[in-house]
Design a protein around this motif. Structure first.
Motif, short mmCIF file in Angstrom:
data_model
loop_
_atom_site.label_atom_id
_atom_site.label_comp_id
_atom_site.label_asym_id
_atom_site.label_seq_id
_atom_site.Cartn_x
_atom_site.Cartn_y
_atom_site.Cartn_z
N ILE A 259 0.25 34.51 37.11
CA ILE A 259 -1.08 33.92 37.30
C ILE A 259 -2.02 34.29 36.16
O ILE A 259 -2.69 33.44 35.57
N ILE A 260 -2.07 35.59 35.84
CA ILE A 260 -3.00 36.05 34.82
C ILE A 260 -2.73 35.32 33.49
O ILE A 260 -3.65 34.82 32.84
N TYR A 261 -1.44 35.24 33.12
CA TYR A 261 -1.12 34.59 31.85
C TYR A 261 -1.36 33.09 31.90
O TYR A 261 -1.79 32.50 30.91
N LEU A 263 -3.64 31.68 33.55
CA LEU A 263 -5.08 31.48 33.44
C LEU A 263 -5.55 31.56 31.99
O LEU A 263 -6.49 30.89 31.58
N LEU A 264 -4.86 32.39 31.19
CA LEU A 264 -5.27 32.57 29.79
C LEU A 264 -4.77 31.43 28.90
O LEU A 264 -5.26 31.25 27.79
N MET B 64 -9.03 37.90 39.89
CA MET B 64 -7.98 37.51 38.94
C MET B 64 -8.58 36.83 37.71
O MET B 64 -8.13 37.06 36.58
N VAL B 67 -10.15 39.61 35.63
CA VAL B 67 -9.10 40.41 34.96
C VAL B 67 -8.53 39.62 33.78
O VAL B 67 -8.37 40.13 32.67
N ALA B 68 -8.24 38.34 34.04
CA ALA B 68 -7.68 37.51 32.98
C ALA B 68 -8.66 37.41 31.81
O ALA B 68 -8.29 37.52 30.65
N LEU B 71 -8.64 40.76 30.01
CA LEU B 71 -7.42 40.94 29.22
C LEU B 71 -7.40 40.00 28.02
O LEU B 71 -6.84 40.32 26.97
N GLY B 72 -8.04 38.85 28.22
CA GLY B 72 -8.08 37.86 27.14
C GLY B 72 -8.66 38.43 25.86
O GLY B 72 -8.26 38.06 24.76
N LEU B 75 -5.71 40.13 24.42
CA LEU B 75 -4.45 39.41 24.27
C LEU B 75 -4.56 38.11 23.49
O LEU B 75 -3.59 37.64 22.93
N LYS B 76 -5.74 37.52 23.48
CA LYS B 76 -5.85 36.21 22.84
C LYS B 76 -5.79 36.34 21.32
O LYS B 76 -6.42 37.22 20.74
#
Lengths: 592, 99
Positions: A259-261, A263-264, B64, B67-68, B71-72, B75-76
């Motif tokens: 899910i987290i990935y 979403l990104l 979520m 968090v995303a 983390l972005g 990670l992006k």
């Protein structure tokens, strides 16, 4: 009929892979859809038990090419059903190469499902890895080639784990029979086998091959790939590792990770790839729970998942086919010209989100009910949260950013009719299995005493989903897509590989350069110079005192030395001098 | 579709969007109200309190997303981070979709 009962379904597809090469045009297309349909019927008529036994090396026991029971049949059904739909979708494809690879791939996945021993399983496992690599390569782009290379390397690693596990298990007194392994008797061999299986399940840490490679495959390639590798892995986990507690947690991590990935992510097919990891997480978790209900739930979920996931990949594929674009930042507003693709895609999106009246609701909730029955509080919370998150990333995000959001002036044509037919059939199945799940429940390995449609289930599920939807739209500004990629564990080998390369380049080429400088340019050159000039210099050195004694002037000495040099370089000493020098050298030799 | 005036663009209209927002809010409300009329069988205790699932859906999804988003930041990366971005139509495109 007796004869036919001994033919593994994989052989049908392998034979088809060869025949496909010989056919052209419509004949090939019809053949490609008829073949998996035929395999489906063949599986339906396979009698339970062990069909085809082949004796192997003495001491190993027989190879069981065809072990038929309810679990293998359920996976056999869905594998062939999905193949028929995917190949109907693929009517537009002109080149046979991808189909040949796809049929070998699907055939070997069926081979794994019906394998009764570890050696047969291993052979099919590797064949699956190799043939799927060719499915990825078939797109023939620079990125696809890179992704296929990384994909096959990871799967070779997984295959080696499996092989090592099989060898250790067998040599420590086990048999080659592929049955369930006991968690309390876990040893290095069984852990390695589990490791090999988990690579294909896209478990945390080894999942990047999926999200890296699948979105680089062709339109049809993505549809086909989405179904088999991870679900064969689910099958072998259900068969051999049910009740292994670590799987519960591995599955839980997968659901949230996906899910987290997702979403990104910006690429629509990569969103769907991460969503596979999320969905397989549910099934891996169920394998870890290992009760009859969990195993049946995971089988049902795998069955429904393959259908709606294929459907989602098809709708994304149709968009890619018509627009050539897969980035959300460049897509939007397609509802105006691709309404049917939108409708079918949305049915898939609703099904994956387990909205009541769709197949996700009648299958995924069995797994969640299994956690309730076992009183597993934390896994239950994670799976419920993940269910809400699915609606967020796959249920709404995918259709919203592709078909709605901002009109970017794209006016592609609706998808070709065969694509629409394939999507239509799968959409029908998503809804049919959502309304009449009993047809599915009847083919599950264990009898399921589960009632999906209670008022309480429906209301709580709708609460969960509607509030997820509310969050999506309230947080929409935060979900704005950016033209970026996200680092996954493939960073380790992609950047690690580059790092290794540049380190080796620096170190080894550095040594090379140093060696060149000191040995070739330095030492060798000095030897050459010595060989060229050494004797003359020596001579001049010896002759200088003689010239001094004979009263030769400085100028004449310089002139004589130059002459000597010149003569030495040309090698034209008068005989007198040569003889004189020989005497001098002999004299030197005599004294030493 | 040839005539752009006839194009179906209902979802682009602000009034439609407003209507959809209303539908969303009302549906959310209805699901909560519906709980008043049903009898639930909580398994764990914590799932027993009123409107548990709507709170879970809302808080869980919000968490979520946050968090995303967080983390972005780490990670992006740029799309060409791995240096393999080629704006290309495959030379011999298997999908034949170059348009």
């Amino acid at each position: 009929m007796e004869m036919l009962a001994n033919i593994p379904p994989s052989f049908l597809l392998f034979a088809g892979a060869i025949i496909t090469v010989l056919l052209r045009g419509t004949a090939r297309n019809i053949f490609l859809v008829a073949l998996p349909a035929l395999a489906f019927v063949h599986i339906a008529y396979l009698p339970s038990g062990n069909g085809l036994q082949i004796s192997f090396l003495p001491g190993f026991g027989d190879l069981e090419m065809l072990r038929v029971d309810k679990l293998s049949k359920a996976f056999g059904y869905i594998f062939t059903l999905n193949a028929a739909a995917a190949l109907l979708f693929a009517f537009y494809v002109k080149k046979a190469v991808q189909h040949t690879a796809a049929l070998v791939y699907i055939g070997s996945a069926l081979g794994v499902v019906f394998a009764g021993d570890l050696i047969t399983l291993y052979i099919y496992w590797e064949l699956m890895a190799v043939s799927s690599t060719f499915v990825i390569l078939a797109r023939d782009t620079f990125k696809a080639k890179g992704a296929a290379f990384r994909y096959v390397m990871v799967h070779i690693f997984g295959g080696l784990l499996l092989l090592a596990g099989i060898v250790i298990t067998f040599s420590s007194g086990g048999s080659i029979a592929f049955d369930s392994f006991d968690y309390s008797g876990a040893n290095l061999g069984t852990w390695l086998i589990l490791g090999g299986f988990l690579v294909n399940a896209a478990a945390p840490g080894v999942s990047a091959w999926l999200s890296d490679a699948y979105p680089e495959a062709s339109v049809t390639g993505g549809v086909i790939l989405s179904a088999y590798t991870t679900k064969t892995s689910v099958y072998v986990l259900l068969r051999a590792f049910h009740g292994w507690e670590p799987l519960i947690w591995i599955g839980c991590i997968m659901t949230v990770f996906g899910i987290i990935y997702a979403l990104l992510e910006n690429d629509m097919r990569r969103i769907l790839a991460y969503s596979i990891i999320n969905q397989v997480g549910f099934m891996v978790c169920a394998a870890g729970i290992g009760t009859d209900m969990a195993i049946s739930g995971a089988t049902a979920h795998a069955f429904c998942h393959i259908i709606y996931k294929s459907l989602l990949w098809m709708s994304a594929g149709a968009v890619l086919y018509r627009t050539g674009i897969s980035r959300c930042t460049e897509l939007g507003g397609l509802y105006k010209t691709m309404p049917l693709t939108l409708i079918f895609g949305t049915i898939g999106a609703l099904a994956i989100s387990a909205v009541p009246l769709t197949s996700g609701f009648t299958s995924k909730t069995i797994i969640i009910a299994a956690t309730e029955h076992e009183h597993l509080l934390w896994p239950w919370i994670v799976l419920e949260l993940a269910s809400a998150g699915v609606f967020l990333h796959a249920g709404i995000k995918f259709p919203y950013f592709v078909f709605f959001n901002q009109d970017r002036g794209l006016r592609p044509k609706e998808a070709p009719s065969t694509m629409l037919w394939a999507m239509g059939i799968l959409s029908f199945l998503c809804i049919y299995l959502g309304i009449r799940p009993q047809a599915l429940y009847d083919i599950l390995p264990y009898t399921v005493d589960y009632q999906a449609y209670t008022v309480s289930h429906v209301v709580t599920q709708m609460q969960l989903l509607m509030f997820s939807a509310l969050v999506f739209f309230l947080f929409l500004p935060m979900l704005k897509r950016t033209p970026t990629i996200s680092l996954d564990t493939d960073w380790i080998y992609r950047k690690g590989g580059q790092f290794l390369y540049s380190t080796c380049d620096y170190l080894l080429n550095g040594i090379n350069a140093l060696a060149h400088k000191t040995l070739i340019a330095g030492f060798t050159k000095s030897v050459i110079r010595f060989a060229e000039e050494g004797p003359t210099r020596l001579l001049a050195w010896i002759l200088t005192p003689i010239w001094e004694l004979s009263g030769t002037s400085k100028e004449q000495q310089v002139k004589l030395r130059d002459e000597l040099n010149e003569k030495a370089q040309k090698g034209v000493f008068p005989i007198g001098i040569t003889a004189c020098l020989s005497v001098v050298i002999l004299g030197i030799l005599f004294f030493f | 579709m040839a005539d752009p005036k006839k194009e179906f663009d209902w979802f682009d209209k602000p009034s439609s969007r407003k209507l959809l927002w209303w539908i969303l809010w009302i549906t959310c409300g209805l699901t909560v109200v519906a709980e008043l009329f049903i009898h639930r069988h909580p398994h764990f205790g914590i799932d027993g309190f009123f409107s548990f699932y709507s709170v879970m859906g809302f808080v869980g999804c919000a968490a979520m997303i946050l968090v995303a988003k967080g983390l972005g930041v780490f990670l992006k990366r740029n799309e060409n981070y791995y240096g393999d971005l080629e704006e290309e139509t495959p030379p011999d495109d298997i999908d034949g979709n170059a348009s």
